[in-house]
Scaffold this motif. Structure first.
Motif, PDB file in Angstrom:
ATOM      1  N   ALA A  85      31.331  17.550  52.367  1.00 50.82           N
ATOM      2  CA  ALA A  85      29.882  17.390  52.506  1.00 50.82           C
ATOM      3  C   ALA A  85      29.535  16.116  53.271  1.00 50.82           C
ATOM      4  O   ALA A  85      28.631  16.111  54.124  1.00 50.82           O
ATOM      5  CB  ALA A  85      29.247  17.376  51.118  1.00 50.82           C
ATOM      6  N   ILE A  86      30.253  15.025  52.996  1.00 49.02           N
ATOM      7  CA  ILE A  86      30.005  13.766  53.710  1.00 49.02           C
ATOM      8  C   ILE A  86      30.390  13.896  55.181  1.00 49.02           C
ATOM      9  O   ILE A  86      29.688  13.405  56.075  1.00 49.02           O
ATOM     10  CB  ILE A  86      30.782  12.615  53.044  1.00 49.02           C
ATOM     11  N   VAL A  87      31.500  14.557  55.453  1.00 42.63           N
ATOM     12  CA  VAL A  87      31.932  14.756  56.837  1.00 42.63           C
ATOM     13  C   VAL A  87      30.907  15.600  57.602  1.00 42.63           C
ATOM     14  O   VAL A  87      30.615  15.334  58.777  1.00 42.63           O
ATOM     15  CB  VAL A  87      33.328  15.412  56.867  1.00 42.63           C
ATOM     16  N   TYR A  88      30.357  16.608  56.941  1.00 42.28           N
ATOM     17  CA  TYR A  88      29.335  17.442  57.582  1.00 42.28           C
ATOM     18  C   TYR A  88      28.111  16.604  57.950  1.00 42.28           C
ATOM     19  O   TYR A  88      27.563  16.731  59.057  1.00 42.28           O
ATOM     20  CB  TYR A  88      28.932  18.580  56.650  1.00 42.28           C
ATOM     21  N   LEU A  89      27.671  15.737  57.027  1.00 42.67           N
ATOM     22  CA  LEU A  89      26.532  14.867  57.324  1.00 42.67           C
ATOM     23  C   LEU A  89      26.857  13.889  58.449  1.00 42.67           C
ATOM     24  O   LEU A  89      25.997  13.565  59.274  1.00 42.67           O
ATOM     25  CB  LEU A  89      26.118  14.103  56.067  1.00 42.67           C
ATOM     26  N   ALA A  90      28.092  13.415  58.486  1.00 41.90           N
ATOM     27  CA  ALA A  90      28.473  12.486  59.553  1.00 41.90           C
ATOM     28  C   ALA A  90      28.439  13.172  60.916  1.00 41.90           C
ATOM     29  O   ALA A  90      28.093  12.547  61.931  1.00 41.90           O
ATOM     30  CB  ALA A  90      29.867  11.926  59.284  1.00 41.90           C
ATOM     31  N   HIS A  91      28.784  14.452  60.950  1.00 39.08           N
ATOM     32  CA  HIS A  91      28.780  15.184  62.215  1.00 39.08           C
ATOM     33  C   HIS A  91      27.377  15.638  62.619  1.00 39.08           C
ATOM     34  O   HIS A  91      27.027  15.587  63.806  1.00 39.08           O
ATOM     35  CB  HIS A  91      29.698  16.406  62.116  1.00 39.08           C
ATOM     36  N   ASN A  92      26.589  16.102  61.664  1.00 38.14           N
ATOM     37  CA  ASN A  92      25.313  16.749  61.994  1.00 38.14           C
ATOM     38  C   ASN A  92      24.080  15.980  61.537  1.00 38.14           C
ATOM     39  O   ASN A  92      22.986  16.215  62.059  1.00 38.14           O
ATOM     40  CB  ASN A  92      25.266  18.160  61.371  1.00 38.14           C
ATOM     41  N   GLY A  93      24.252  15.092  60.552  1.00 34.97           N
ATOM     42  CA  GLY A  93      23.100  14.363  60.044  1.00 34.97           C
ATOM     43  C   GLY A  93      22.178  15.269  59.243  1.00 34.97           C
ATOM     44  O   GLY A  93      22.465  16.438  58.979  1.00 34.97           O
ATOM     45  N   ASN A  94      21.039  14.715  58.850  1.00 35.47           N
ATOM     46  CA  ASN A  94      20.012  15.465  58.125  1.00 35.47           C
ATOM     47  C   ASN A  94      18.659  14.895  58.511  1.00 35.47           C
ATOM     48  O   ASN A  94      18.286  13.801  58.108  1.00 35.47           O
ATOM     49  CB  ASN A  94      20.248  15.348  56.609  1.00 35.47           C
TER      50      ASN A  94
ATOM     51  N   ASP B 185      15.673  15.891  57.684  1.00 39.39           N
ATOM     52  CA  ASP B 185      14.702  15.812  56.588  1.00 39.39           C
ATOM     53  C   ASP B 185      14.854  14.515  55.805  1.00 39.39           C
ATOM     54  O   ASP B 185      13.868  13.954  55.318  1.00 39.39           O
ATOM     55  CB  ASP B 185      14.888  17.009  55.643  1.00 39.39           C
ATOM     56  N   ALA B 186      16.087  14.055  55.642  1.00 40.30           N
ATOM     57  CA  ALA B 186      16.340  12.812  54.909  1.00 40.30           C
ATOM     58  C   ALA B 186      16.468  11.605  55.843  1.00 40.30           C
ATOM     59  O   ALA B 186      16.782  10.504  55.380  1.00 40.30           O
ATOM     60  CB  ALA B 186      17.604  12.947  54.073  1.00 40.30           C
ATOM     61  N   ASN B 187      16.243  11.821  57.143  1.00 38.15           N
ATOM     62  CA  ASN B 187      16.369  10.752  58.151  1.00 38.15           C
ATOM     63  C   ASN B 187      17.773  10.144  58.174  1.00 38.15           C
ATOM     64  O   ASN B 187      17.942   8.939  58.358  1.00 38.15           O
ATOM     65  CB  ASN B 187      15.324   9.638  57.914  1.00 38.15           C
ATOM     66  N   TRP B 188      18.757  11.002  57.953  1.00 34.90           N
ATOM     67  CA  TRP B 188      20.151  10.572  58.072  1.00 34.90           C
ATOM     68  C   TRP B 188      20.658  10.947  59.452  1.00 34.90           C
ATOM     69  O   TRP B 188      20.632  12.116  59.842  1.00 34.90           O
ATOM     70  CB  TRP B 188      21.025  11.244  57.003  1.00 34.90           C
ATOM     71  N   LEU B 189      21.098   9.948  60.186  1.00 34.84           N
ATOM     72  CA  LEU B 189      21.538  10.165  61.551  1.00 34.84           C
ATOM     73  C   LEU B 189      23.024  10.521  61.582  1.00 34.84           C
ATOM     74  O   LEU B 189      23.806  10.040  60.762  1.00 34.84           O
ATOM     75  CB  LEU B 189      21.294   8.910  62.394  1.00 34.84           C
ATOM     76  N   ALA B 190      23.383  11.354  62.537  1.00 33.40           N
ATOM     77  CA  ALA B 190      24.795  11.668  62.762  1.00 33.40           C
ATOM     78  C   ALA B 190      25.482  10.466  63.399  1.00 33.40           C
ATOM     79  O   ALA B 190      24.992   9.914  64.385  1.00 33.40           O
ATOM     80  CB  ALA B 190      24.922  12.890  63.655  1.00 33.40           C
ATOM     81  N   ILE B 191      26.593  10.046  62.835  1.00 31.51           N
ATOM     82  CA  ILE B 191      27.277   8.842  63.324  1.00 31.51           C
ATOM     83  C   ILE B 191      28.520   9.173  64.139  1.00 31.51           C
ATOM     84  O   ILE B 191      29.157   8.269  64.682  1.00 31.51           O
ATOM     85  CB  ILE B 191      27.668   7.923  62.154  1.00 31.51           C
ATOM     86  N   CYS B 192      28.859  10.458  64.237  1.00 31.69           N
ATOM     87  CA  CYS B 192      30.120  10.808  64.890  1.00 31.69           C
ATOM     88  C   CYS B 192      30.073  10.626  66.403  1.00 31.69           C
ATOM     89  O   CYS B 192      31.125  10.583  67.043  1.00 31.69           O
ATOM     90  CB  CYS B 192      30.507  12.249  64.549  1.00 31.69           C
ATOM     91  N   GLN B 193      28.898  10.545  66.979  1.00 33.56           N
ATOM     92  CA  GLN B 193      28.828  10.267  68.413  1.00 33.56           C
ATOM     93  C   GLN B 193      29.291   8.850  68.709  1.00 33.56           C
ATOM     94  O   GLN B 193      29.824   8.575  69.784  1.00 33.56           O
ATOM     95  CB  GLN B 193      27.392  10.478  68.906  1.00 33.56           C
ATOM     96  N   GLN B 194      29.065   7.934  67.786  1.00 36.40           N
ATOM     97  CA  GLN B 194      29.520   6.555  67.958  1.00 36.40           C
ATOM     98  C   GLN B 194      30.915   6.358  67.357  1.00 36.40           C
ATOM     99  O   GLN B 194      31.805   5.798  67.994  1.00 36.40           O
ATOM    100  CB  GLN B 194      28.534   5.580  67.303  1.00 36.40           C
ATOM    101  N   PHE B 195      31.102   6.818  66.118  1.00 35.38           N
ATOM    102  CA  PHE B 195      32.377   6.636  65.415  1.00 35.38           C
ATOM    103  C   PHE B 195      33.196   7.926  65.524  1.00 35.38           C
ATOM    104  O   PHE B 195      33.419   8.624  64.523  1.00 35.38           O
ATOM    105  CB  PHE B 195      32.128   6.271  63.956  1.00 35.38           C
ATOM    106  N   ASN B 196      33.618   8.229  66.738  1.00 37.43           N
ATOM    107  CA  ASN B 196      34.323   9.488  66.975  1.00 37.43           C
ATOM    108  C   ASN B 196      35.692   9.513  66.292  1.00 37.43           C
ATOM    109  O   ASN B 196      36.055  10.494  65.631  1.00 37.43           O
ATOM    110  CB  ASN B 196      34.467   9.715  68.482  1.00 37.43           C
ATOM    111  N   ASP B 197      36.454   8.452  66.443  1.00 33.72           N
ATOM    112  CA  ASP B 197      37.792   8.405  65.826  1.00 33.72           C
ATOM    113  C   ASP B 197      37.707   8.463  64.307  1.00 33.72           C
ATOM    114  O   ASP B 197      38.520   9.139  63.648  1.00 33.72           O
ATOM    115  CB  ASP B 197      38.523   7.129  66.255  1.00 33.72           C
ATOM    116  N   PHE B 198      36.730   7.766  63.750  1.00 33.27           N
ATOM    117  CA  PHE B 198      36.542   7.768  62.304  1.00 33.27           C
ATOM    118  C   PHE B 198      36.272   9.179  61.796  1.00 33.27           C
ATOM    119  O   PHE B 198      36.864   9.623  60.804  1.00 33.27           O
ATOM    120  CB  PHE B 198      35.371   6.843  61.937  1.00 33.27           C
ATOM    121  N   CYS B 199      35.407   9.904  62.483  1.00 31.86           N
ATOM    122  CA  CYS B 199      35.065  11.264  62.051  1.00 31.86           C
ATOM    123  C   CYS B 199      36.247  12.223  62.218  1.00 31.86           C
ATOM    124  O   CYS B 199      36.445  13.121  61.389  1.00 31.86           O
ATOM    125  CB  CYS B 199      33.858  11.763  62.841  1.00 31.86           C
ATOM    126  N   GLN B 200      37.004  12.050  63.287  1.00 29.66           N
ATOM    127  CA  GLN B 200      38.150  12.937  63.485  1.00 29.66           C
ATOM    128  C   GLN B 200      39.200  12.751  62.398  1.00 29.66           C
ATOM    129  O   GLN B 200      39.771  13.725  61.883  1.00 29.66           O
ATOM    130  CB  GLN B 200      38.766  12.688  64.864  1.00 29.66           C
TER     131      GLN B 200
END
Length: 203
Positions: free
Chosen positions: A147-156, A158-173
């Motif tokens: 669930a956390i990985v999904y939020l990191a990739h896509n964000g939310n 409605d909750a103003n959660w931004l996707a961080i995988c565009q910046q932290f690509n290695d971390f998300c992979q």
């Protein structure tokens, strides 16, 4: 003369009974050998799956536990850093998968005992109980982290959660790979539970 005839009849009847029991004993022995060979094959497959699950769980633990990425901005004194221990879910993931790995390694000798003594039900029953508990732990850790990985990739939005995988690509992979490895370990553990149940049923 009558006594001699009675003795002769009794001897002939006892010999017939022995001849009738011999095929039954041979059939029982053959059935026991077939069941023992079947259970030994199941135990060997169990050992292979157990080692594979331990490898997947260890890979998930190491991958997540060594995941961090630093992004430099402007100067080296102003940086953004992402690490697995920044999120309690990922910390729980590392602890849970380390427990799963330790259990699978410790359960290998019991699996070997099941190969040596395929008819013994005690070690198999112990394994099926512990495997069931371990499946629950591995599935909960993998599901929460997914669930956390999904939020990191896509964000939310409605909750103003931004996707961080565009910046932290290695971390998300790396976190995604760790979650996939954890799910592989969980699936293998489910197969282990099914195998143990089948082996216990054929007694």
């Amino acid at each position: 003369m009558e006594k001699t005839e009675a003795t002769t009849i009794e001897i002939s009847e006892s010999s017939r009974e022995r001849k009738g029991k011999a095929p039954l004993l041979a059939a029982a022995v053959a059935h026991d050998r077939a069941a023992s060979g079947y259970k030994r094959g199941v135990a060997i497959f169990d050992l292979i799956l157990r080692i594979s699950a331990a490898t997947a769980a260890l890979a998930a633990t190491i991958t997540m536990g060594t995941t961090e990425q630093t992004l430099p901005f402007f100067t080296q004194f102003f940086q953004f850093q992402a690490s697995y221990d920044d999120l309690p879910t990922f910390t729980f993931f590392v602890i849970a998968m380390a427990i799963v790995t330790g259990y699978l390694v410790l359960s290998v000798p019991f699996s070997i005992v099941c190969i040596v003594r395929p008819v013994a039900a005690g070690p198999r029953l112990l394994l099926i109980l512990c495997d069931t508990l371990t499946v629950t732990l591995a599935t909960s850790a993998a599901g929460a982290s997914a669930a956390i990985v999904y939020l990191a990739h896509n964000g939310n939005s409605d909750a103003n959660w931004l996707a961080i995988c565009q910046q932290f690509n290695d971390f998300c992979q790396r976190t995604s790979g760790a979650v996939v490895a954890a799910f592989v370990a969980a699936v293998l553990l489910i197969f282990l539970v099914v195998l143990s149940a089948v082996a216990l049923k054929r007694r």
